[in-house]
Structure formats: C-alpha cells, structure tokens
Enzyme design. Structure first.
Site, PDB file in Angstrom:
ATOM      1  N   HIS A 153      52.104  14.548 -34.830  1.00 15.12           N
ATOM      2  CA  HIS A 153      51.223  14.437 -36.005  1.00 15.12           C
ATOM      3  C   HIS A 153      51.510  13.146 -36.772  1.00 15.12           C
ATOM      4  O   HIS A 153      50.591  12.448 -37.200  1.00 15.12           O
ATOM      5  CB  HIS A 153      51.436  15.617 -36.971  1.00 15.12           C
ATOM      6  CG  HIS A 153      51.064  16.963 -36.421  1.00 15.12           C
ATOM      7  ND1 HIS A 153      51.917  18.040 -36.438  1.00 15.12           N
ATOM      8  CD2 HIS A 153      49.919  17.411 -35.850  1.00 15.12           C
ATOM      9  CE1 HIS A 153      51.312  19.098 -35.910  1.00 15.12           C
ATOM     10  NE2 HIS A 153      50.103  18.740 -35.546  1.00 15.12           N
TER      11      HIS A 153
ATOM     12  N   LYS B 132      45.753  33.717 -40.426  1.00 18.79           N
ATOM     13  CA  LYS B 132      46.936  33.448 -39.605  1.00 18.79           C
ATOM     14  C   LYS B 132      48.183  33.670 -40.444  1.00 18.79           C
ATOM     15  O   LYS B 132      48.161  33.460 -41.647  1.00 18.79           O
ATOM     16  CB  LYS B 132      46.924  31.986 -39.154  1.00 18.79           C
ATOM     17  CG  LYS B 132      46.135  31.729 -37.895  1.00 18.79           C
ATOM     18  CD  LYS B 132      46.547  30.358 -37.350  1.00 18.79           C
ATOM     19  CE  LYS B 132      45.586  29.833 -36.317  1.00 18.79           C
ATOM     20  NZ  LYS B 132      45.865  28.424 -35.996  1.00 18.79           N
TER      21      LYS B 132
ATOM     22  N   SER C 187      53.195  22.316 -32.299  1.00 19.95           N
ATOM     23  CA  SER C 187      53.897  23.091 -33.326  1.00 19.95           C
ATOM     24  C   SER C 187      54.351  24.430 -32.756  1.00 19.95           C
ATOM     25  O   SER C 187      55.432  24.921 -33.074  1.00 19.95           O
ATOM     26  CB  SER C 187      52.975  23.347 -34.529  1.00 19.95           C
ATOM     27  OG  SER C 187      52.586  22.128 -35.102  1.00 19.95           O
TER      28      SER C 187
HETATM   29  O1  PNS Z   1      45.983  22.270 -36.202  1.00 18.60           O
HETATM   30  P1  PNS Z   1      44.833  23.154 -35.792  1.00 18.60           P
HETATM   31  O2  PNS Z   1      45.160  24.604 -36.096  1.00 18.60           O
HETATM   32  O3  PNS Z   1      44.413  22.948 -34.363  1.00 18.60           O
HETATM   33  O4  PNS Z   1      43.595  22.717 -36.731  1.00 18.60           O
HETATM   34  C1  PNS Z   1      42.304  23.334 -36.616  1.00 18.60           C
HETATM   35  C2  PNS Z   1      41.412  22.952 -37.824  1.00 18.60           C
HETATM   36  C3  PNS Z   1      42.126  23.216 -39.123  1.00 18.60           C
HETATM   37  C4  PNS Z   1      41.042  21.494 -37.731  1.00 18.60           C
HETATM   38  C5  PNS Z   1      40.108  23.788 -37.718  1.00 18.60           C
HETATM   39  O5  PNS Z   1      40.441  25.123 -37.442  1.00 18.60           O
HETATM   40  C6  PNS Z   1      39.282  23.750 -39.006  1.00 18.60           C
HETATM   41  O6  PNS Z   1      38.785  22.706 -39.390  1.00 18.60           O
HETATM   42  N1  PNS Z   1      39.159  24.918 -39.660  1.00 18.60           N
HETATM   43  C7  PNS Z   1      38.462  25.046 -40.910  1.00 18.60           C
HETATM   44  C8  PNS Z   1      37.296  26.021 -40.756  1.00 18.60           C
HETATM   45  C9  PNS Z   1      36.092  25.320 -40.164  1.00 18.60           C
HETATM   46  O7  PNS Z   1      35.595  24.343 -40.704  1.00 18.60           O
HETATM   47  N2  PNS Z   1      35.595  25.841 -39.026  1.00 18.60           N
HETATM   48  C10 PNS Z   1      34.418  25.285 -38.402  1.00 18.60           C
HETATM   49  C11 PNS Z   1      34.761  24.388 -37.234  1.00 18.60           C
HETATM   50  S1  PNS Z   1      35.112  25.404 -35.807  1.00 18.60           S
END
Ligand code: PNS
Length: 167
Positions: free
Chosen positions: A17, A41, A129
């Site tokens: 990251h 989560k 992670s």
């Molecule tokens: O580090 P991660 O868990 O792979 O990140 C995923 C993340 C946070 C980028 C994604 O889950 C996100 O943007 N979630 C917010 C909800 C959202 O906007 N969902 C619509 C897109 S699928």
C-alpha cells in the site's frame, strides 16, 4: 488542482500500500487515502486505529491526507469533488474484482469516477493484508510486509510479543 482518492480497507496497511501511496503522491497534487468504514466486516484494527497508522506511515509525504468514509465510494468522491480513484494491481487474480468495482463505479457515477490502476512493485506482489494477519496470528515473521511500528501493533492484537515471533 489534481487530486485522487486511494480507497481501501488497509487492515493493516502493508509496504505494498505504501508503495502505491508514494507513487500516486508523485503523480497528483493531493492523494487522499480513504479507509472504508465497513460495518459488515469485523476488522483487526478499528477505523481510528487504521487512520492513525496511515497518518504515521505517511507523515513525511506532504501531499497525502488520510480520511475514512462509509457508504458508496462515488458519493464520497462527489462530496470531495474528486473524479479519480487509485487502486493497486498485484496480479491477474486481482484483475476481475478490480475491473468489476471500477466499472460499477463508472456506471453508478455516470462516468464521473474513473479508476487508475498502478501495478504493484514486484517485491510487494505477494503481499496482502490477509496474509499478514494469518502469518502474524501464528507468530510468523511479518517484518518484510509492514513497517516495524505496525508489526508491533499486529502482534499485540494476537497477544504475541515480537520476541516470541519467529525471526
Ligand atoms: O482494500 P479493499 O477491501 O479491497 O477495498 C475495497 C474498496 C473499499 C475499494 C471497495 O469495497 C469500496 O469502494 N467500497 C465502498 C462501497 C462501494 O462504493 N461499493 C460500490 C463499488 S463495488
């Protein structure tokens, strides 16, 4: 001003990251590392802990800000008036998931939010992670995965002292 959001769970932040953050900071006037507060989560670190970790790890990079958000990324980005999200791609296995998220975001935002992918530096391609948490939970060595202060915090969560962990 050209700003970008780097969204993620960062539970915890890894060197992978940090590599993406540093490279993005060289490309944009401002990078906002945005930690998703996902109530569905159960993370190892609370949102506040993760914000503090990211702030400490990026304290020497002047154009990086750390925030948290809940809800949809497109709504948060609109509120900030930012139209670029950054995501790191480690391997082909990330691609399908990332493609789906980025296309969903473009669709939901009516084209307002685009995603720029940075390929992870090779030395961090294996890092995640979840593997950091799994290795640490069994007392394995995570010193090549996260900065030392995060290493201490991860072992502490599992009730393991750093000296007990394999080195
Ligand atoms: O580090 P991660 O868990 O792979 O990140 C995923 C993340 C946070 C980028 C994604 O889950 C996100 O943007 N979630 C917010 C909800 C959202 O906007 N969902 C619509 C897109 S699928």
């Amino acid at each position: 001003m050209h700003a970008a959001i780097y969204p993620g769970s960062f539970d915890p932040m890894t060197y992978g990251h940090l590599d993406i953050i540093k490279r993005a900071a060289g490309m944009f006037d401002e990078v906002i590392v945005s930690i998703l507060d996902n109530r569905q989560k159960t993370p190892l670190f609370s949102v506040d802990e993760r914000v503090n970790i990211l702030k400490e790890a990026t304290k020497d990079i002047a154009n990086v800000k750390v925030e948290s958000f809940s809800g949809l990324l497109i709504d948060y980005a609109k509120e900030k008036n930012i139209n670029i999200a950054i995501r790191g791609l480690r391997a082909i296995t990330d691609f399908e998931y990332e493609l789906q998220i980025s296309q969903t975001n473009r669709l939901l935002s009516k084209g307002a939010l685009d995603t720029i992918f940075l390929t992870t530096s090779l030395e961090y391609a294996y890092l995640s992670s979840s593997s950091v948490k799994e290795i640490a939970s069994f007392g394995g060595d995570i010193s090549r995965c996260v900065p030392s202060f995060i290493e201490d915090m991860v072992y502490e969560k599992y009730g393991i002292s750093k000296n007990e962990a394999e080195r």
